[in-house]
Enzyme design. Structure first.
Site, short mmCIF file in Angstrom:
data_model
loop_
_atom_site.label_atom_id
_atom_site.label_comp_id
_atom_site.label_asym_id
_atom_site.label_seq_id
_atom_site.Cartn_x
_atom_site.Cartn_y
_atom_site.Cartn_z
N GLY A 144 0.77 -1.06 0.03
CA GLY A 144 -0.04 0.02 0.00
C GLY A 144 1.05 1.31 0.13
O GLY A 144 1.83 1.25 0.91
N ASP A 201 -1.38 4.70 -6.39
CA ASP A 201 0.14 4.46 -5.86
C ASP A 201 0.90 5.86 -6.78
O ASP A 201 2.17 6.10 -5.98
CB ASP A 201 0.71 3.25 -6.78
CG ASP A 201 0.09 2.14 -5.85
OD1 ASP A 201 -1.21 1.52 -6.08
OD2 ASP A 201 0.62 1.74 -4.97
O1 MRU Z 1 0.76 -3.90 -4.53
P1 MRU Z 1 0.24 -3.30 -3.51
O2 MRU Z 1 -0.68 -4.01 -2.59
O3 MRU Z 1 1.20 -2.32 -2.58
O4 MRU Z 1 -0.98 -2.04 -4.03
C1 MRU Z 1 -1.76 -1.35 -3.30
C2 MRU Z 1 -2.75 -0.07 -4.11
O5 MRU Z 1 -2.59 -0.46 -5.30
C3 MRU Z 1 -3.61 0.54 -3.56
O6 MRU Z 1 -4.65 0.87 -3.99
C4 MRU Z 1 -2.58 1.95 -3.25
O7 MRU Z 1 -1.31 1.54 -2.70
C5 MRU Z 1 -3.21 2.80 -2.29
S1 MRU Z 1 -3.13 2.47 -0.84
C6 MRU Z 1 -3.81 3.61 0.12
#
Ligand code: MRU
Length: 344
Positions: free
Chosen positions: A56, A230
């Protein structure tokens, strides 16, 4: 100040600084086991980020900041190396680079200044989430259904969450009456993590297969798709978990509105548009097996991009702690966030 109702739907914290180590709720094992790992070096923090024990965008940045503190405490001679190892842990979430840039700015003050800066990054994230929760919930209307994707909650942040923060706030104040979460293949952040948070914090929700989203929108049960991000480029193009783009297309087709919720640490005014965002490709093994057991015939191959870019013209509103950008484009983004910093 968060309301008592909202506080009762906000009980989870996953990134815990212990003074000389970083304790992380291991998100690879949820919901089957609630176990913590202990990072004592920057390299261990980087590995936890790379291997998704912590994930996240905001949580990655916070964990990296604490990784720098660990290096400053235990191995100050190799601080440069710690910065580069942490920076290379994952490529798409700009919160990682943003947090490390902030930590670099505090470096001259030594380990104590770095510890204060990491704590500030963590505290500011929690405050931003609460602000975005209220702001986003106010935009929803009354009695709406929402669909979210991936996990954007307490697990993905300092606490409360971004898109899931809007869902926490909107459920608490009655504006949200139905919540749906997509499974988020292949790593199942929606099924394993978002559903775990919602069940624990008493917010009723239905899990759907990712492939059920367009059918759900057609049913009329959701009025909003609410997702995190992200990296948001200077024109509002938004990188988020793979599958977000197709949700935005389906939402536009069905007249469902599309909200992105992210703190300003996710805004990257130095990246002009989505085409310039690096999309992380992860191992095909994440597609071909689950929990170490093969789910696909041996010899099969897979392509595993873990983020995609939603073009800004499919986004109705980007909610940040600084305010909301409706119908985002380069001019409206610049009006709220200014010109890019010169050297990133
Ligand atoms: O691969 P991840 O689980 O790190 O991806 C997370 C996401 O795509 C979330 O939607 C994003 O980081 C926002 S978290 C507040």
């Amino acid at each position: 100040m968060i309301s008592t109702a909202a506080a009762s739907h906000d009980t989870i914290r996953a990134v815990l600084w212990q003074g000389d180590s970083l304790r992380l709720l291991d998100q690879r094992r949820l919901p089957f086991e609630e176990t913590y790992i202990e990072c004592r070096t920057a390299a261990e923090a980087a590995t936890a980020i790379r291997d998704l024990a912590v994930r996240g965008a905001p949580a990655i940045g916070i964990a990296a900041a604490w990784g720098v503190v660990l290096a400053a405490q235990n191995d100050p001679a190799h601080l440069d190396e710690a910065f580069s190892t942490l920076r290379a842990a994952r490529p798409t979430a700009v919160n990682l680079m943003w947090a490390l840039d902030r930590m670099a700015g505090a470096r001259a003050g030594g380990a104590e200044a770095l510890e204060r800066e990491a704590q500030a990054i963590q505290d500011e994230d929690l405050a931003a989430n609460r602000q975005m929760g209220e702001l986003g919930a106010r935009l929803l209307g009354h009695g709406v259904g929402v669909l979210t994707h991936c996990n954007t909650g307490s697990l993905a942040t300092a606490g409360y969450g971004t898109a899931l923060g809007v869902i926490r706030a909107g459920y608490s104040d009655g504006s949200i009456v139905r919540v749906f979460a997509g499974e988020t293949r292949p790593w199942l952040q929606g099924a394993r993590l978002t559903m775990w948070e919602l069940v624990r914090d008493g917010i009723p929700a239905h899990l759907i297969a990712d492939s059920a989203a367009a059918h759900l929108m057609k049913s009329g049960d959701v009025q909003w798709v609410v997702v995190g991000a992200d990296r948001i480029a200077a024109n509002g193009d938004t990188a988020n978990k793979i599958g977000t783009y197709q949700l935005a297309i389906a939402a536009r087709h069905h007249g469902v509105r599309f909200m992105v919720v992210a703190p300003s640490s996710t805004i990257d005014m130095a990246t002009p548009d989505g085409a310039a965002i690096q999309i992380e490709l992860r191992s095909p093994d994440e597609m071909l097996s689950f929990g170490g057991t093969a789910t696909v015939v041996e010899g099969a191959r897979a392509w595993n991009p873990v983020f995609d870019v939603t073009p800004h013209d499919l986004i109705d509103v980007i909610v940040t702690e600084r305010g909301a950008v409706h119908a985002p484009d380069a001019a409206r983004m610049k009006a709220l966030f200014g010109a890019p910093a010169p050297d990133r």
